[in-house]
Design a protein around this motif. Structure first.
Motif, mmCIF file in Angstrom:
data_model
loop_
_atom_site.group_PDB
_atom_site.id
_atom_site.type_symbol
_atom_site.label_atom_id
_atom_site.label_comp_id
_atom_site.label_asym_id
_atom_site.label_seq_id
_atom_site.Cartn_x
_atom_site.Cartn_y
_atom_site.Cartn_z
ATOM 1 N N LEU A 26 -4.710 23.186 -36.210
ATOM 2 C CA LEU A 26 -3.469 23.278 -35.437
ATOM 3 C C LEU A 26 -3.578 24.309 -34.314
ATOM 4 N N ALA A 27 -4.233 25.425 -34.574
ATOM 5 C CA ALA A 27 -4.418 26.443 -33.534
ATOM 6 C C ALA A 27 -5.277 25.902 -32.401
ATOM 7 N N TYR A 28 -6.334 25.183 -32.735
ATOM 8 C CA TYR A 28 -7.203 24.605 -31.709
ATOM 9 C C TYR A 28 -6.428 23.598 -30.851
ATOM 10 N N CYS A 29 -5.656 22.733 -31.489
ATOM 11 C CA CYS A 29 -4.867 21.741 -30.747
ATOM 12 C C CYS A 29 -3.805 22.424 -29.876
ATOM 13 N N SER A 30 -3.183 23.464 -30.394
ATOM 14 C CA SER A 30 -2.186 24.196 -29.611
ATOM 15 C C SER A 30 -2.819 24.852 -28.396
ATOM 16 N N ARG B 61 -5.490 23.820 -26.807
ATOM 17 C CA ARG B 61 -5.813 22.758 -25.845
ATOM 18 C C ARG B 61 -4.573 22.320 -25.074
ATOM 19 N N VAL B 62 -3.448 22.193 -25.761
ATOM 20 C CA VAL B 62 -2.196 21.823 -25.090
ATOM 21 C C VAL B 62 -1.785 22.914 -24.114
ATOM 22 N N TYR B 63 -1.910 24.172 -24.523
ATOM 23 C CA TYR B 63 -1.568 25.297 -23.655
ATOM 24 C C TYR B 63 -2.419 25.288 -22.390
ATOM 25 N N ARG C 238 -1.125 24.695 -18.466
ATOM 26 C CA ARG C 238 -1.445 25.628 -17.377
ATOM 27 C C ARG C 238 -2.124 24.904 -16.220
ATOM 28 N N ARG C 239 -3.068 24.015 -16.545
ATOM 29 C CA ARG C 239 -3.769 23.256 -15.511
ATOM 30 C C ARG C 239 -2.790 22.343 -14.763
#
Length: 73
Positions: free
Chosen positions: A18-22, A24-26, A30-31
């Motif tokens: 979940l931290a990794y997916c969060s 990536r979404v973050y 930003r991009r």
């Protein structure tokens, strides 16, 4: 008794996913924000020119009399 460490480790693995997916979404958000800002900066001069032209067009037309509109019936 071996199920306790297995369930705890699976919980930590789930949180890591979940931290990794969060993250990536973050990074994607930003991009996307940078892309929107770049597009806004590129379009600002054109939008300003278009707004000025629209103001010029609205200023050259005379006001219509109330009875000169398009009739719907």
């Amino acid at each position: 008794m071996a199920w306790i460490p297995v369930s705890v480790s699976l919980g930590f693995v789930g949180l890591a996913v979940l931290a990794y997916c969060s993250f990536r979404v973050y990074m994607g958000v930003r991009r996307f924000g940078r892309e929107l800002e770049r597009t806004r900066r590129r379009l600002a001069p054109k939008q300003s020119a278009l707004r000025d032209e629209l103001d010029d067009l609205n200023g050259t037309r005379g006001p219509q009399a109330p009875g000169d509109g398009v009739r719907s019936s």
